[in-house]
Enzyme design. Sequence first.
Site, short mmCIF file in Angstrom:
data_model
loop_
_atom_site.label_atom_id
_atom_site.label_comp_id
_atom_site.label_asym_id
_atom_site.label_seq_id
_atom_site.Cartn_x
_atom_site.Cartn_y
_atom_site.Cartn_z
N GLU A 1 6.38 3.24 12.54
CA GLU A 1 5.55 2.05 12.80
C GLU A 1 5.70 1.61 14.25
O GLU A 1 6.82 1.46 14.73
CB GLU A 1 5.97 0.93 11.85
N ARG B 1 6.74 0.81 1.28
CA ARG B 1 7.54 1.29 2.40
C ARG B 1 6.95 2.59 2.92
O ARG B 1 6.56 3.47 2.12
CB ARG B 1 8.99 1.57 1.98
N HIS C 1 1.45 -3.51 8.56
CA HIS C 1 2.65 -4.02 7.85
C HIS C 1 2.64 -5.56 7.79
O HIS C 1 3.57 -6.21 8.27
CB HIS C 1 3.94 -3.52 8.51
P1 NAD Z 1 12.17 -4.67 -6.63
O1 NAD Z 1 13.56 -4.22 -6.30
O2 NAD Z 1 11.97 -5.94 -7.35
O3 NAD Z 1 11.42 -3.51 -7.46
C1 NAD Z 1 11.50 -2.16 -7.14
C2 NAD Z 1 11.28 -1.34 -8.42
O4 NAD Z 1 11.24 0.03 -8.07
C3 NAD Z 1 12.42 -1.53 -9.44
O5 NAD Z 1 11.90 -1.94 -10.68
C4 NAD Z 1 13.03 -0.13 -9.53
O6 NAD Z 1 13.50 0.18 -10.83
C5 NAD Z 1 11.85 0.75 -9.13
N1 NAD Z 1 12.22 2.08 -8.71
C6 NAD Z 1 13.32 2.47 -8.02
N2 NAD Z 1 13.30 3.80 -7.85
C7 NAD Z 1 12.17 4.25 -8.44
C8 NAD Z 1 11.60 5.54 -8.60
N3 NAD Z 1 12.20 6.64 -8.14
N4 NAD Z 1 10.41 5.63 -9.23
C9 NAD Z 1 9.79 4.53 -9.71
N5 NAD Z 1 10.30 3.29 -9.62
C10 NAD Z 1 11.48 3.15 -8.98
O7 NAD Z 1 11.40 -4.69 -5.23
P2 NAD Z 1 10.08 -5.53 -4.86
O8 NAD Z 1 10.47 -6.84 -4.34
O9 NAD Z 1 9.11 -5.43 -5.96
O10 NAD Z 1 9.57 -4.67 -3.60
C11 NAD Z 1 8.92 -3.42 -3.78
C12 NAD Z 1 8.72 -2.73 -2.43
O11 NAD Z 1 7.89 -3.55 -1.60
C13 NAD Z 1 10.02 -2.51 -1.64
O12 NAD Z 1 9.98 -1.23 -1.07
C14 NAD Z 1 9.95 -3.55 -0.56
O13 NAD Z 1 10.68 -3.16 0.58
C15 NAD Z 1 8.45 -3.57 -0.29
N6 NAD Z 1 7.96 -4.76 0.44
C16 NAD Z 1 6.95 -4.59 1.34
C17 NAD Z 1 6.48 -5.68 2.07
C18 NAD Z 1 5.37 -5.52 3.08
O14 NAD Z 1 5.35 -6.24 4.05
N7 NAD Z 1 4.43 -4.62 2.87
C19 NAD Z 1 7.05 -6.96 1.89
C20 NAD Z 1 8.04 -7.11 0.91
C21 NAD Z 1 8.50 -6.00 0.19
#
Ligand code: NAD
Length: 311
Positions: free
Chosen positions: A258, A229, A275
């Site tokens: 963005e 993000r 993105h």
């Molecule tokens: P998820 O909820 O499965 O995992 C997120 C992890 O982050 C969890 O394990 C949580 O404990 C951890 N976390 C929360 N706060 C934290 C902190 N302060 N320090 C360290 N870890 C922390 O989510 P996911 O499905 O793995 O997605 C991860 C990220 O990828 C999200 O931000 C999501 O929006 C993003 N994403 C991006 C795209 C893209 O197009 N680039 C697409 C899908 C998801």
Amino acid sequence: MKILACDGISPEGIAVLKDAGHDVDEMRPTPEELLQIIGAYDGLMVRSKTKVTAAVIEKGINLKAIGRAGVGVDNVDLKAASGRRISVVNAPTGATISVAELTFAHMLALARRLNVADSSMREGRWLKKDLKGTELYGKVLGLIGVGRIGKAVAERARIFGMDVIAYDPFLNEEQIAACFACKVDIDDVLGRADFISLHLPLTAETKNIIGERELKRMKRTAYLINCSRGGLVDEAALARALRDGTIAGTGLDTYAEEPPKGEVLEMPNSVMTPHIGASTVEGQARAGAICAEQLLKALSGERPDHQANRF
Ligand code: NAD
């Protein structure tokens, strides 16, 4: 029931709805058209383009569920939906593999300097001797956040022969080991990793989790990847760190604003993508199908697994 599918929901998602016996209209209405037609539908499915505003929800007198075929639900007015007891469901698992693979695309592009190799070739230059890269093999990958995507990245990194360390304050040692990584604190990730990759949500606590202090703790040879993000990285500090050689490079898919403007676009040693983490044929097919399944659960009064609002 009647379901309106906007923004080009995948054929796999449409098939799930039709196979369940529902009438599905596929359209790309303008905001004005949407307001006029929404009253006829029990369910609405969108991707990111259609804005499901409070006005749309108010006009949707028959609406029972709204599906967002993706992760972020910022284009749906959750408060207005909750006020009318309309479930908003999404598909947070659809893009996991696609984002994990894009993370590797960024790591490999930086390690082998693909951006410089490609642009120099087009300029008629043959930089065979200058473009010495590095291998991923034997390097330390530091993950910040090991949820679904972080785990998929760690699993793949092991196959590349990388050592994976991870900081995630919500998981214990055993849970992180089950994600193919070794639990460490954030300063260990910053100080030891050759590649640092962010896979956590953007919240008030995680905003600018990588700023000047953190960049200074990284190895000068290290790369920072953010396919997670925008807003997790202080972009002004990152631009300075790249200009003065504090770190070796960065791979970004997401940005605070963005599309990004200004100094982000001028950063040296960076590979940038617009993105596109979730933008694969397979990821979108999966997101459409998962979201449609969630929408069906909500329409039938069952509790969805992925509901974004509470009421
Ligand atoms: P998820 O909820 O499965 O995992 C997120 C992890 O982050 C969890 O394990 C949580 O404990 C951890 N976390 C929360 N706060 C934290 C902190 N302060 N320090 C360290 N870890 C922390 O989510 P996911 O499905 O793995 O997605 C991860 C990220 O990828 C999200 O931000 C999501 O929006 C993003 N994403 C991006 C795209 C893209 O197009 N680039 C697409 C899908 C998801």
